[in-house]
Design a protein around this motif. Structure first.
Motif, short mmCIF file in Angstrom:
data_model
loop_
_atom_site.label_atom_id
_atom_site.label_comp_id
_atom_site.label_asym_id
_atom_site.label_seq_id
_atom_site.Cartn_x
_atom_site.Cartn_y
_atom_site.Cartn_z
N TRP A 76 49.81 27.94 22.14
CA TRP A 76 50.93 27.73 23.62
C TRP A 76 51.31 29.54 24.09
O TRP A 76 51.06 29.75 25.78
N ILE A 77 51.43 30.14 23.46
CA ILE A 77 50.99 31.88 23.78
C ILE A 77 49.93 31.56 24.09
O ILE A 77 49.61 32.83 25.34
N HIS A 78 48.54 31.83 23.40
CA HIS A 78 47.83 31.40 24.28
C HIS A 78 47.03 31.29 25.86
O HIS A 78 47.00 31.80 26.60
N TYR A 79 47.05 29.86 26.13
CA TYR A 79 47.65 29.71 27.14
C TYR A 79 48.36 30.29 28.11
O TYR A 79 48.21 30.82 29.29
N VAL A 80 50.06 30.33 27.76
CA VAL A 80 50.25 31.59 28.76
C VAL A 80 49.90 32.62 29.13
O VAL A 80 50.22 32.94 30.04
N ALA A 81 49.43 33.23 27.95
CA ALA A 81 48.58 34.13 28.26
C ALA A 81 47.71 34.69 29.21
O ALA A 81 47.15 35.81 29.83
N ILE A 82 47.01 33.15 29.46
CA ILE A 82 46.08 32.91 29.99
C ILE A 82 46.38 33.15 31.19
O ILE A 82 45.21 33.47 32.57
N MET A 83 47.59 32.27 31.70
CA MET A 83 47.98 32.00 32.67
C MET A 83 48.65 33.68 33.36
O MET A 83 48.58 34.27 34.47
N LEU A 84 49.24 34.15 32.78
CA LEU A 84 50.13 35.79 33.10
C LEU A 84 48.53 36.57 33.50
O LEU A 84 48.17 37.34 34.29
N LEU A 85 47.09 36.08 32.78
CA LEU A 85 45.99 37.19 32.50
C LEU A 85 45.45 37.01 34.21
O LEU A 85 44.97 37.74 34.79
N ALA B 14 47.33 35.39 36.96
CA ALA B 14 47.87 35.62 37.97
C ALA B 14 48.29 37.35 37.93
O ALA B 14 48.55 37.62 39.66
N SER B 15 47.96 38.13 37.16
CA SER B 15 48.16 39.58 37.48
C SER B 15 47.19 39.86 38.01
O SER B 15 47.13 40.89 38.92
N LEU B 16 46.13 39.18 37.06
CA LEU B 16 44.39 39.30 38.59
C LEU B 16 44.94 39.38 39.43
O LEU B 16 44.42 40.38 40.31
N LEU B 17 44.85 38.41 40.19
CA LEU B 17 45.26 37.66 41.15
C LEU B 17 46.30 38.65 42.00
O LEU B 17 45.72 39.04 43.50
N GLY B 18 47.40 39.20 41.56
CA GLY B 18 48.39 39.94 42.43
C GLY B 18 47.56 41.06 42.64
O GLY B 18 47.76 41.74 43.41
N ILE C 128 34.79 40.21 40.52
CA ILE C 128 33.70 39.23 40.10
C ILE C 128 34.83 39.21 38.83
O ILE C 128 34.35 38.05 37.56
N GLU C 129 35.40 39.88 37.91
CA GLU C 129 36.56 39.21 37.03
C GLU C 129 36.93 37.68 37.05
O GLU C 129 37.17 37.22 36.48
N MET C 130 38.30 37.96 38.05
CA MET C 130 37.98 36.87 38.52
C MET C 130 37.21 35.44 38.66
O MET C 130 37.19 34.46 38.60
N THR C 131 36.17 35.63 38.74
CA THR C 131 34.80 34.56 38.86
C THR C 131 34.19 34.40 37.92
O THR C 131 34.06 32.84 37.35
N LEU C 132 34.35 35.32 36.34
CA LEU C 132 34.17 35.57 34.98
C LEU C 132 34.93 34.26 34.26
O LEU C 132 35.10 33.49 33.96
#
Length: 148
Positions: A9-18, A20-24, A128-132
């Motif tokens: 769960w923490i792993h998935y939440v961290a991925i979502m934050l990763l 979302a913050s990059l998109l922001g 590029i980061e978002m694509t990766l």
């Protein structure tokens, strides 16, 4: 046992934050930033870095708590996924260093003006980061399901 579930769960939440913050960062980035916009990008970059560390730590924990290290180490998808993560981390160094340099100016209430080349470079790095990161779930799913 609850630990594998909590770590996942923490792993998935961290991925979502990763993501979302990059998109922001991508959405806020422009050649001329107000002090507030620059501070927001700096904060988003801190969230991005922190969430990347959380993804890495929980990912390693999941290796031990779930199928075992041997399962992941023999799978090519794991190595590709880890490579994607490393490349994204290395790419993020340049924007992070630049955003950290803004600190004294944003604390003084001054905005930032990026040179056209600098803006384009950061914009391309973030894209590029978002694509990766868009490719990463394919390899994670492949890894979880085994070979073709």
């Amino acid at each position: 046992m609850a630990w594998p579930i909590i770590v996942a769960w923490i792993h998935y939440v961290a991925i979502m934050l990763l993501i979302a913050s990059l998109l922001g960062e991508h959405l806020l980035l422009k050649p001329e930033l107000t002090a507030t916009e620059a501070k927001t990008i700096q904060r988003l970059d801190i969230v991005y870095g922190g969430s990347a560390v959380a993804v890495l730590i929980t990912g390693i924990m999941r290796m031990f708590l779930e199928k075992g290290v041997a399962y992941y180490n023999h799978h090519i998808a794991f190595h590709i996924l880890f490579g994607i993560f490393i490349i994204a981390a290395l790419l993020s160094i340049y924007p992070t260093v630049l955003f950290l340099r803004w600190r004294s100016e944003t604390l003084a209430g001054r905005g930032q003006q990026l040179a056209q080349g600098q803006f384009k470079k950061i914009q391309m790095i973030v894209r590029i980061e978002m694509t990766l990161l868009l490719l990463a779930p394919f390899f994670a799913t492949w890894m979880a399901h085994g070979d073709f």
